[in-house]
Design an enzyme around this catalytic site. Structure first.
Site, mmCIF file in Angstrom:
data_model
loop_
_atom_site.group_PDB
_atom_site.id
_atom_site.type_symbol
_atom_site.label_atom_id
_atom_site.label_comp_id
_atom_site.label_asym_id
_atom_site.label_seq_id
_atom_site.Cartn_x
_atom_site.Cartn_y
_atom_site.Cartn_z
ATOM 1 C CE LYS A 19 43.528 36.850 17.616
ATOM 2 N NZ LYS A 19 42.463 36.478 18.553
ATOM 3 C CE LYS A 112 37.307 23.962 29.408
ATOM 4 N NZ LYS A 112 38.605 24.029 28.736
ATOM 5 C CB ILE A 435 36.319 36.780 41.358
ATOM 6 C CG1 ILE A 435 34.843 36.571 41.676
ATOM 7 C CG2 ILE A 435 36.974 35.451 41.079
ATOM 8 C CD1 ILE A 435 34.554 35.871 42.991
ATOM 9 C CD GLU A 488 43.602 38.561 39.420
ATOM 10 O OE1 GLU A 488 43.639 38.122 38.263
ATOM 11 O OE2 GLU A 488 42.923 38.045 40.322
ATOM 12 N NE ARG A 519 40.307 33.178 24.789
ATOM 13 C CZ ARG A 519 41.240 33.971 25.286
ATOM 14 N NH1 ARG A 519 41.413 35.177 24.796
ATOM 15 N NH2 ARG A 519 41.991 33.571 26.293
ATOM 16 C CD1 TRP A 565 43.002 25.219 31.297
ATOM 17 C CD2 TRP A 565 43.061 27.252 32.199
ATOM 18 N NE1 TRP A 565 41.723 25.529 31.712
ATOM 19 C CE2 TRP A 565 41.731 26.767 32.276
ATOM 20 C CE3 TRP A 565 43.340 28.520 32.711
ATOM 21 C CZ2 TRP A 565 40.680 27.510 32.819
ATOM 22 C CZ3 TRP A 565 42.291 29.263 33.260
ATOM 23 C CH2 TRP A 565 40.978 28.765 33.310
ATOM 24 C CG ASP A 603 41.428 32.369 41.377
ATOM 25 O OD1 ASP A 603 40.588 32.477 42.292
ATOM 26 O OD2 ASP A 603 41.952 33.350 40.813
ATOM 27 C CG HIS A 698 30.742 35.825 30.913
ATOM 28 N ND1 HIS A 698 30.978 35.257 32.144
ATOM 29 C CD2 HIS A 698 31.817 35.541 30.149
ATOM 30 C CE1 HIS A 698 32.142 34.633 32.098
ATOM 31 N NE2 HIS A 698 32.673 34.800 30.911
ATOM 32 C CB CYS A 730 33.935 35.093 36.935
ATOM 33 S SG CYS A 730 35.515 34.413 36.378
HETATM 34 N N1 GLN Z 1 41.176 35.749 39.921
HETATM 35 C C1 GLN Z 1 40.843 35.600 38.540
HETATM 36 C C2 GLN Z 1 40.165 36.874 38.041
HETATM 37 O O1 GLN Z 1 39.503 37.500 38.802
HETATM 38 C C3 GLN Z 1 39.909 34.419 38.319
HETATM 39 C C4 GLN Z 1 39.603 34.199 36.869
HETATM 40 C C5 GLN Z 1 38.846 32.931 36.572
HETATM 41 O O2 GLN Z 1 38.150 32.389 37.380
HETATM 42 N N2 GLN Z 1 38.924 32.442 35.383
HETATM 43 O O3 GLN Z 1 40.266 37.218 36.875
HETATM 44 ZN ZN ZN Z 2 35.970 32.572 37.459
#
Ligand code: GLN
Ligand code: ZN
Length: 762
Positions: A19, A112, A435, A488, A519, A565, A603, A698, A730
């Site tokens: 890495k 994946k 989200i 968050e 990663r 995970w 989530d 993204h 997201c």
């Molecule tokens: N609540 C998380 C965020 O907003 C959801 C992340 C995800 O879906 N991987 O980052």
């Molecule tokens: Zn998401």
């Protein structure tokens, strides 16, 4: 005499040296020679280690700068036109451009690898796709090992799996039709390896554990007949893993290869059939040490399988191996210094798994007496685990034993909840929300880091985070969102954050596993009964709610995602562990509710990826997974609105299971695959409320108001406008503030304009 074989090792290095080297190279801090040197050191260390351990078949070409599927695409010259590949050989920068994109061309898709958390680069097949040998990596690494005194068994991803893992970029292309084009190249590589002195080659065909149609079955038969005819002395070990061959077993064993590898950890039941059916000239490679987990092998159970095989076909026809490549387990337990002793003695990482393999091989060659003391220690360990209360939490077990049917149901059906809920009367048509996460700036990361290292006192840390939450709340009010989040900032990762606050979950210091490219992730270890010593999110959420009169959603990670995970204990069914996690989340949701939170989002982005490889195993998984989610969400009153979120996967196949979650609102990734998602809703009337993402998070690209409106209108063709929420795809944590502000502003304006249109019509 039974041989020992390894199918592959982690490539990242003990301290993630790969890495570091890769990222330095990408940043222009080191040159290609330095990068190559770092890679060479990793490879040489691995060959030395395996030689010292006396492994008979040591792999080469298990190393990769990014991904082995991408390596295979390069070997075959399968480079999408946008990368301007002119031949003859794919150079390293083209290789990285394919993986990561560059100024001229977007990266190839990533997805994946079977049911692991490793991601591979998806090969692309264009119309008129041509192939040519465009990389000598396999040969180079074989020669490099040889120079170093190791005669290796090079690993190739097999032609059929390679084609099946790829994607046609034109409707006229059917990947398996390309088999005739790639087979001569595989034959040429095998010939070159033979000339270089190789005696065995390992060809991985993990697609053999999938449900196969006739076309795929025929492709396998054709491919291996061709390779058998076009090689001289080279022996092929055909490797399968991650599951049972099931109905493919009988014909796969008859393919003209010298050995077939079976995963006997995931699918021990296939051993007896295989022993009955394996043709006399074929060896069996028994995958008896789990390559997918971090737990010590039960040596007695493994030896029992080996003995059965030896009795049936003789030790000359047997190889012993891990179940799959050790790519999916961390590198070396020896460097872990902070694990509780009771846990540490149960663990085995890649290096320790090779030691287990050596022991099993020794016992198979001599007798179990040869490893008597190791065997005894191992038996005692497993006996202790079975009998000792360590890891058992009586309260958790009692609760789990007394789950009642009504704990899996909200009090009233969705329509009644919706009608009765005060919040639903307050929210406008097309409510807007996000989200959960907002940009994680350098300051936020630094504060978390300093706090972790003890450089920041708890009170100071709290003040910094509260300041951040305050800013995020004010921002959302300014933009005009209807349902707010706290952002968050205290979370580095949505699973690790909760894992650290739960009992029964441990963390390593160096237990890194490659996720994709450079990663790596350090999955939590769920090793005991899971419980929640105290509320995990309530203070932050309550603080956020105190800053605003608009509703703030509480944010939790669901039981299936935490499970999926993590490395999970294997002494009880996954469903039980899922339910233990669900109870923790259930309590948290209730505590949030008691603290005045009216919306709780749980989530579950990993629900879909937990699906078993074979369709016949889906219903059982979906049943317990859906139930775990329902257990987590059904403790709150009808007044509380439960949200869930899922992203980046194909939902169409499990849309009914998603409906059974009975979340009041689901937000779901849609903008990158809107057509598909909308098809699903045209076919199936989704009953509850839903927010298909209106823009791709993204990319830094800011969607226009018109674009968002157009998408919402399209959605309202297949979904009731009363059902629709408006949100991004997201979380926003990887984005920058300016683009977040611009995008959310446009999103809110789009929702308002549509509301006005609807109001005029009424
Ligand atoms: N609540 C998380 C965020 O907003 C959801 C992340 C995800 O879906 N991987 O980052
Ligand atoms: Zn998401």
């Amino acid at each position: 005499m039974a041989l020992s074989a390894n199918l592959g090792l982690p490539r990242i290095g003990l301290r993630r040296e790969l890495k570091t080297a890769l990222e330095s190279y990408w940043a222009g801090r080191i040159d290609q020679n330095a990068l190559q040197e770092a890679a060479r050191t990793i490879r040489l260390n691995q060959w030395t280690l395996q030689k010292e351990m006396g492994i008979d078949h040591i792999p080469s070409n298990d190393f990769s700068f990014y991904d082995h599927v991408l390596d295979t695409a390069c070997m075959l010259g399968c480079v999408p036109a946008r990368f301007n590949f002119k031949g003859p050989a794919v150079d390293l920068d083209t290789y990285f451009a394919m993986a990561r994109g560059d100024e001229e061309a977007p990266a190839m898709e990533m997805t994946k690898w079977f049911d692991t958390n490793y991601h591979y680069i998806v090969p692309e097949f264009e119309s008129g796709q041509s192939f040519s040998l465009a990389s000598s990596k396999v040969i180079d690494e074989f020669l490099e090992a040889r120079e170093h005194g190791a005669l290796t068994r090079p690993v190739l991803l097999g032609p059929v799996s390679f084609l099946m893992l790829g994607k046609a970029k034109h409707p006229s292309v059917r990947p398996l039709d390309l088999l005739n084009c790639v087979l001569p190249l595989y034959a040429a590589v095998i010939e070159q390896l033979e000339q270089a002195g190789a005696e065995w080659v390992q060809i991985d065909e993990p697609a053999l554990v999938l449900d196969l149609d006739d076309t795929a079955t025929d492709a396998f038969k054709e491919a291996y007949a061709y390779l058998a005819q076009n090689k001289a002395r080279m022996s092929i070990c055909l490797t399968t893993y991650f599951g049972t061959l099931g109905p493919n077993l009988d014909w796969a064993l008859r393919l003209p290869v010298e050995a077939v590898h079976l995963d006997l950890v995931r699918a021990p039941q296939q051993l007896d059939d295989a022993l009955k059916q394996v043709p006399e000239a074929t060896m069996l490679s028994l995958g008896v040490v789990n390559g997918r987990n971090i737990w010590k092998a039960d040596l007695t159970a493994a030896l029992e399988q080996v003995d059965r095989a030896v009795a049936a076909i003789g030790s000359e026809r047997i190889m012993l191996a891990p179940s799959c490549s050790l790519l999916h387990s961390p590198v070396d337990l020896d460097v872990e210094e902070q694990l509780p002793a009771g846990l540490r003695e149960r663990l085995s990482f890649a290096r320790q798994k090779l030691e287990e393999l050596s022991l099993i091989t020794r016992a198979a060659r001599e007798s179990s007496d040869a490893i008597a003391s190791e065997l005894k220690t191992n038996q005692e360990l497993f006996a202790k685990q079975r009998n000792s209360p360590e890891g058992q939490n009586a309260d958790v077990q009692k609760r789990l034993a007394s789950l009642s049917e009504d704990m899996f149901h909200r009090r009233s059906p969705f329509a009644e909840r919706k009608a009765a809920r005060q919040l639903n009367r307050e929210l406008p048509l097309l409510p807007t929300t996000t989200i959960g996460s907002f940009p994680q700036t350098r300051q936020i990361r630094k504060a978390r880091w300093d706090f972790k290292k003890g450089l920041l006192k708890e009170a100071e840390y709290r003040t910094l985070m509260q300041h951040e939450i305050n800013q995020v709340i004010q921002f959302q009010e300014r933009v005009g969102l209807d349902v707010l989040v706290h952002g968050e900032p205290e979370r580095n990762d949505m699973v690790e954050y909760f894992g650290q606050l739960l009992d029964g979950v441990a963390f390593t210091q160096n237990g890194w596993v490659q996720s994709y490219g450079s990663r790596c992730v350090k999955p939590p270890i769920i090793h005991a009964d899971v419980s929640r010593p105290e509320p995990m999110t309530v203070d932050w959420t309550r603080y956020a709610q105190c800053q605003t009169t608009r509703p703030v959603k509480g944010m939790l990670t669901g039981p299936i995602t935490i499970l999926q995970w993590s490395f999970v204990r294997e002494d009880q069914p996954r469903r039980d562990t899922a339910n233990q996690l669900a109870l923790c989340i259930r309590d948290e949701a209730r505590d949030l509710e008691a603290a005045g939170t009216r919306i709780v989002q749980i989530d579950e982005p990993a629900l879909r990826e937990g699906l078993p490889l074979r369709g016949s195993d889906w219903p059982a998984y979906l049943d317990w997974a859906v139930n775990a989610f329902r257990l987590a969400t059904s403790g709150v009153s009808d007044q509380t609105q439960i949200h869930t979120h899922m992203c980046y996967c194909d939902f169409n196949t499990i849309i009914e299971a998603i409906a059974q979650l009975d979340a009041d609102v689901i937000s779901i990734e849609a903008s990158r695959s809107d057509a598909e998602l909308l098809d699903a809703f045209a076919d199936y009337k989704y009953p509850n409320e839903i927010g298909p993402g209106v823009y791709d998070i993204h990319s830094p690209r800011v969607p226009s108001v018109e674009e968002v409106m157009a998408l919402l209108e399209k959605m309202s063709d297949v979904l009731d406008i009363e059902q629709l929420w408006v949100n991004p795809d997201c979380g926003l944590k990887t984005r920058q503030w300016p683009e977040v502000e611009a995008s959310l502003t446009n999103m809110v304006v789009a929702a308002r304009r549509l509301r006005e249109c609807v109001a005029k019509l009424q």
